[in-house]
Write a protein that holds these residues in place. Sequence first.
Motif, PDB file in Angstrom:
ATOM      1  N   THR A   1       0.856  -1.191   0.000  1.00  0.00           N
ATOM      2  CA  THR A   1       0.000   0.000   0.000  1.00  0.00           C
ATOM      3  C   THR A   1       0.891   1.240   0.000  1.00  0.00           C
ATOM      4  O   THR A   1       1.862   1.308   0.753  1.00  0.00           O
ATOM      5  CB  THR A   1      -0.902   0.036   1.253  1.00  0.00           C
ATOM      6  N   ASP A   2       0.543   2.209  -0.850  1.00  0.00           N
ATOM      7  CA  ASP A   2       1.325   3.440  -0.956  1.00  0.00           C
ATOM      8  C   ASP A   2       0.663   4.586  -0.203  1.00  0.00           C
ATOM      9  O   ASP A   2      -0.564   4.672  -0.124  1.00  0.00           O
ATOM     10  CB  ASP A   2       1.509   3.838  -2.421  1.00  0.00           C
ATOM     11  N   HIS A   3       1.493   5.476   0.330  1.00  0.00           N
ATOM     12  CA  HIS A   3       1.020   6.624   1.091  1.00  0.00           C
ATOM     13  C   HIS A   3       1.864   7.845   0.716  1.00  0.00           C
ATOM     14  O   HIS A   3       2.998   7.720   0.247  1.00  0.00           O
ATOM     15  CB  HIS A   3       1.180   6.408   2.606  1.00  0.00           C
ATOM     16  N   ARG A   4       1.309   9.031   0.939  1.00  0.00           N
ATOM     17  CA  ARG A   4       2.089  10.267   0.907  1.00  0.00           C
ATOM     18  C   ARG A   4       1.853  10.990   2.226  1.00  0.00           C
ATOM     19  O   ARG A   4       0.712  11.137   2.666  1.00  0.00           O
ATOM     20  CB  ARG A   4       1.712  11.166  -0.273  1.00  0.00           C
TER      21      ARG A   4
ATOM     22  N   PHE B   1       7.089   9.948  -0.010  1.00  0.00           N
ATOM     23  CA  PHE B   1       6.428   8.739  -0.500  1.00  0.00           C
ATOM     24  C   PHE B   1       6.751   7.586   0.444  1.00  0.00           C
ATOM     25  O   PHE B   1       7.913   7.377   0.819  1.00  0.00           O
ATOM     26  CB  PHE B   1       6.909   8.409  -1.910  1.00  0.00           C
TER      27      PHE B   1
ATOM     28  N   ARG C   1       5.748   3.344   1.347  1.00  0.00           N
ATOM     29  CA  ARG C   1       5.079   2.089   0.969  1.00  0.00           C
ATOM     30  C   ARG C   1       5.126   1.139   2.154  1.00  0.00           C
ATOM     31  O   ARG C   1       6.162   1.023   2.826  1.00  0.00           O
ATOM     32  CB  ARG C   1       5.743   1.453  -0.244  1.00  0.00           C
TER      33      ARG C   1
ATOM     34  N   TYR D   1      10.341   4.281   3.146  1.00  0.00           N
ATOM     35  CA  TYR D   1       9.970   5.590   2.608  1.00  0.00           C
ATOM     36  C   TYR D   1      11.144   6.217   1.887  1.00  0.00           C
ATOM     37  O   TYR D   1      12.311   5.896   2.153  1.00  0.00           O
ATOM     38  CB  TYR D   1       9.459   6.508   3.727  1.00  0.00           C
TER      39      TYR D   1
END
Length: 265
Positions: free
Chosen positions: A13-16, A25, A27, A72
């Motif tokens: 799952t990716d996040h910012r 960024f 993950r 990250y």
Amino acid sequence: MPQPHTPPPVVATDHRIALPGGAIFVRSWDPAGGDAAAAPVMLMHDSLGCVDLWRSFPERLAAATGRRVIAYDRLGFGRSDPHPGRLTVGFVADEAETVVPRLCGALGIESFAACGHSVGGGMAIETAARHPDRCCALVTIAAQAFVEDRTLEGIRAARQDFQDPANLARLARYHGDKARWVVDAWTETWLSPEFADWTVDAALAALRCPVLAIHGAEDEYGTAEHPRRIAEGRGTARLLPGVGHVPHREQEALVVDLVAGFLAE
């Protein structure tokens, strides 16, 4: 007839996450059926690294440990926003002080195991020292504990190599138009006179968690003195024969097993 063990599927799952200087960024890799109560592993990359350059290591580590793994891109690297200026001499400790708490807050992390490669190992050491109530274990991979002649020789050689546009173009596949900043942030910071006295000695003295220091015997950026100093009186140093500066790519299965076994203890 017993069936071979099949690792659990892992969901990425990716996040910012917004920081004062820009967004980073992130993950995360979550193993299906993993232990939700187990502290996740936080990965910190090297001076030219990013999430993508960990390759398959985070996914395999998540599957082997049953723990969430998080990596990250530092500000200025990979898919994170450009860095607003130059790295300061204190950038290794600053990462632990300013970024890690915001990362934990954004992802709801109460405790974690810190794992860093190269200068990311120094950041993991500083993180463990500055957040003793949150960091339950520390793993370093090819980390530097001080500025060594071998390290500087390797950096000077790399700086010369990156004068070749083809080498810079290969790095740009991961960092885009930030690639030149990434190279200069590494080489010019480490080679500056102001950085010559940098060590993680004070942070090492403050550690309260178990330590595993993994290092390649053929590491072109540091001798075996680094893992010895990191682990002495605190944990275990593992020197891997025939391995260079990127053990988790050169001997991925072995490093996954070492880290998983250490965390299981």
